[in-house]
Motif scaffolding. Structure first.
Motif, PDB file in Angstrom:
ATOM      1  N   CYS A 283     -16.503   2.731  -8.302  1.00 14.63           N
ATOM      2  CA  CYS A 283     -15.626   3.563  -8.414  1.00 14.63           C
ATOM      3  C   CYS A 283     -15.144   4.724  -7.671  1.00 14.63           C
ATOM      4  O   CYS A 283     -14.568   5.683  -8.076  1.00 14.63           O
ATOM      5  CB  CYS A 283     -15.203   3.699  -9.914  1.00 14.63           C
TER       6      CYS A 283
ATOM      7  N   LYS B 248      -7.830  13.673  -6.696  1.00 13.41           N
ATOM      8  CA  LYS B 248      -7.541  12.368  -7.009  1.00 13.41           C
ATOM      9  C   LYS B 248      -6.304  11.608  -6.622  1.00 13.41           C
ATOM     10  O   LYS B 248      -5.859  10.617  -7.178  1.00 13.41           O
ATOM     11  CB  LYS B 248      -7.446  12.319  -8.740  1.00 13.41           C
TER      12      LYS B 248
ATOM     13  N   ASP C 107      -3.372   4.228  -1.641  1.00 13.07           N
ATOM     14  CA  ASP C 107      -4.487   3.096  -1.270  1.00 13.07           C
ATOM     15  C   ASP C 107      -5.136   3.681   0.089  1.00 13.07           C
ATOM     16  O   ASP C 107      -6.306   3.150   0.393  1.00 13.07           O
ATOM     17  CB  ASP C 107      -3.717   2.027  -1.405  1.00 13.07           C
TER      18      ASP C 107
ATOM     19  N   ASP D 133       0.713  -1.209  -0.073  1.00 13.80           N
ATOM     20  CA  ASP D 133      -0.072  -0.079   0.161  1.00 13.80           C
ATOM     21  C   ASP D 133       0.785   1.308  -0.090  1.00 13.80           C
ATOM     22  O   ASP D 133       1.927   1.504   0.638  1.00 13.80           O
ATOM     23  CB  ASP D 133      -1.184   0.078   1.283  1.00 13.80           C
ATOM     24  N   ARG D 134       0.360   2.186  -0.746  1.00 14.21           N
ATOM     25  CA  ARG D 134       0.829   3.532  -0.767  1.00 14.21           C
ATOM     26  C   ARG D 134      -0.091   4.320   0.330  1.00 14.21           C
ATOM     27  O   ARG D 134      -1.290   4.476   0.151  1.00 14.21           O
ATOM     28  CB  ARG D 134       0.891   4.314  -1.786  1.00 14.21           C
TER      29      ARG D 134
ATOM     30  N   GLY E  65       1.902   8.637  -7.920  1.00 13.37           N
ATOM     31  CA  GLY E  65       0.632   7.752  -8.157  1.00 13.37           C
ATOM     32  C   GLY E  65      -0.327   8.229  -6.804  1.00 13.37           C
ATOM     33  O   GLY E  65      -0.158   8.667  -5.783  1.00 13.37           O
ATOM     34  N   SER E  66      -1.527   7.709  -7.015  1.00 16.15           N
ATOM     35  CA  SER E  66      -2.283   7.567  -5.981  1.00 16.15           C
ATOM     36  C   SER E  66      -2.284   6.877  -4.835  1.00 16.15           C
ATOM     37  O   SER E  66      -1.400   5.711  -4.942  1.00 16.15           O
ATOM     38  CB  SER E  66      -3.911   7.267  -6.584  1.00 16.15           C
TER      39      SER E  66
ATOM     40  N   PRO F  34     -13.517   6.052  -3.582  1.00 17.64           N
ATOM     41  CA  PRO F  34     -12.886   5.602  -2.277  1.00 17.64           C
ATOM     42  C   PRO F  34     -13.810   5.496  -1.442  1.00 17.64           C
ATOM     43  O   PRO F  34     -14.941   6.195  -1.232  1.00 17.64           O
ATOM     44  CB  PRO F  34     -11.869   6.690  -2.199  1.00 17.64           C
TER      45      PRO F  34
ATOM     46  N   HIS G 236      -6.753   6.460  -4.608  1.00 18.54           N
ATOM     47  CA  HIS G 236      -7.136   5.921  -5.667  1.00 18.54           C
ATOM     48  C   HIS G 236      -8.704   5.477  -5.538  1.00 18.54           C
ATOM     49  O   HIS G 236      -9.463   5.453  -4.514  1.00 18.54           O
ATOM     50  CB  HIS G 236      -6.563   4.506  -5.085  1.00 18.54           C
ATOM     51  N   SER G 237      -9.235   5.036  -6.455  1.00 18.40           N
ATOM     52  CA  SER G 237     -10.819   4.830  -6.686  1.00 18.40           C
ATOM     53  C   SER G 237     -11.183   3.756  -5.967  1.00 18.40           C
ATOM     54  O   SER G 237     -12.443   3.670  -5.477  1.00 18.40           O
ATOM     55  CB  SER G 237     -11.139   4.703  -8.009  1.00 18.40           C
ATOM     56  N   HIS G 238     -10.277   2.709  -5.616  1.00 18.86           N
ATOM     57  CA  HIS G 238     -10.722   1.435  -4.862  1.00 18.86           C
ATOM     58  C   HIS G 238     -10.075   1.608  -3.290  1.00 18.86           C
ATOM     59  O   HIS G 238      -9.917   0.909  -2.655  1.00 18.86           O
ATOM     60  CB  HIS G 238     -10.455   0.508  -5.463  1.00 18.86           C
ATOM     61  N   GLY G 239      -9.500   2.843  -3.042  1.00 18.94           N
ATOM     62  CA  GLY G 239      -8.807   3.178  -1.863  1.00 18.94           C
ATOM     63  C   GLY G 239      -9.877   3.431  -0.606  1.00 18.94           C
ATOM     64  O   GLY G 239     -10.786   3.360  -0.498  1.00 18.94           O
TER      65      GLY G 239
END
Length: 349
Positions: free
Chosen positions: A281, A236, A217, A149-150, A214-215, A283, A239-242
């Motif tokens: 989609c 943004k 998590d 994970d970020r 990058g995005s 978070p 992440h869209s799934h974060g």
């Protein structure tokens, strides 16, 4: 016994807190552990209770004056005959939710379920920092950090944050960014942060380096409130799934004095948690509702992690002497919400 008392609710710390030299020693009830207090670690909740901002559910049950402070370490004086604790044991203890009370005194009597053996690898004074801050950090990291994970931690320089950074890296986070005013040359090598953003100088949601990487998590909010969720979504950066994990209210300094204010505070949070799970989609927004819930093994795990190397970070002012003036100083530090690590009062050697 010596203790600090609060005479009433209010914001004037200097006039509300005072030292008492001859306060009655607490009488232990069955199921409790009587502790000779070594140290008491302060937290934002201590200031919130004093101010009366959430008196609907945090008002001292026995009225005023009351003894503030909730997280302590010390030596067991007395316990039930069948207790797992014995006189002379070095322990740490957390407050009984939802009110941090009775810690700034030479003795405290605590429910046994709220007591745990102190780690052997650190001074007993430092063990007072663990019951709430490290406890929350362990629960949150175990539940939400996954290998690779970020992670971004908003308000990472305080008590919970300094523990969470270490735990996130230990659990496999590939990158941990932190907003804090702590010197990055110290925060990065000592605790393992990969990037430190001074929020007084730069907007974290506009930082080019982390945007380029990058995005994220997981974004953990320890200090900001609802506007950090808005910025995370709008930029943004998440992440869209974060996951966006809130360990603070929408308004960190908000007030709750009645049922209506309770509902107007909690309904938007609950609704946000619901719709972000239904909308594709998007978070997920999560509010950590069980961060201080006592479950088997949780408290002992905190001590184990310290014995295995998790570092305790003390604010430069710590340890504060147990004087009226210095306790007030500690409360002022907490009210400003700029503590760098834990603020600890050394009650007695």
């Amino acid at each position: 016994m010596r203790c600090i008392l609060a005479s009433a609710h209010g914001d004037d710390i200097d006039s509300l807190l005072y030292m008492r030299e001859d306060y009655p020693k607490p009488i232990r009830k069955r199921g409790e552990v009587l502790i000779k207090v070594r140290a008491c670690a302060l937290a934002p909740g201590d200031v919130r209770v004093l101010a009366g901002h959430c008196d609907y559910f945090q008002k001292p049950p026995n009225g005023f004056p009351y003894i503030p402070g909730g997280d302590v370490s010390g030596i067991v004086v007395e316990a039930d005959s069948e207790s797992r604790f014995n006189a002379g044991d070095a322990v740490m203890a957390m407050f009984d939710i939802p009110r941090p009370l009775n810690g700034l005194a030479e003795f405290i009597s605590v429910k046994e379920k709220l007591v745990e053996m102190a780690p052997k690898s650190v001074p007993l004074m430092e063990a007072s920092t663990l019951p709430s801050s490290a406890f929350i950090a362990v629960v949150a990291a175990k539940k939400y950090v996954k290998p690779g994970d970020r992670v971004m931690v908003l308000g990472g320089g305080g008590g919970v944050g300094t523990f969470f950074i270490q735990l996130a890296k230990a659990m496999g986070a590939s990158y941990v960014a932190v907003t804090s005013t702590i010197d990055k040359e110290w925060l990065m090598p000592v605790l393992g942060a990969d990037k430190v953003i001074n929020y007084q100088e730069n907007n974290w949601w506009e930082d080019k380096e982390i945007l380029f990487g990058g995005s994220f998590d997981l974004i953990v909010d320890l200090a900001v409130g609802r506007k950090s969720w808005v910025k995370a979504r709008g930029s943004k950066l998440l992440h869209s799934h974060g996951n966006f994990l809130a360990i603070t209210m929408d308004k960190p300094l908000g007030e709750i004095h009645n049922l209506r204010q309770t509902l107007t505070t909690m309904i938007p949070v609950m609704w946000r948690m619901i719709w972000t799970r239904l909308w594709p989609c998007t978070p997920r927004y999560t509010w950590l509702e069980d961060g201080l819930e006592i479950k088997p093994g949780r408290f002992a795990e905190v001590a184990r992690l310290v014995d295995e190397g998790m570092k305790i970070v003390l604010d430069p002012a710590s340890p504060l002497p147990f004087t009226e003036e210095d306790v007030k100083r500690g409360f002022h530090i907490m009210r400003k919400r700029h503590a760098h690590g834990k603020v600890v009062v050394l009650i007695q050697d």
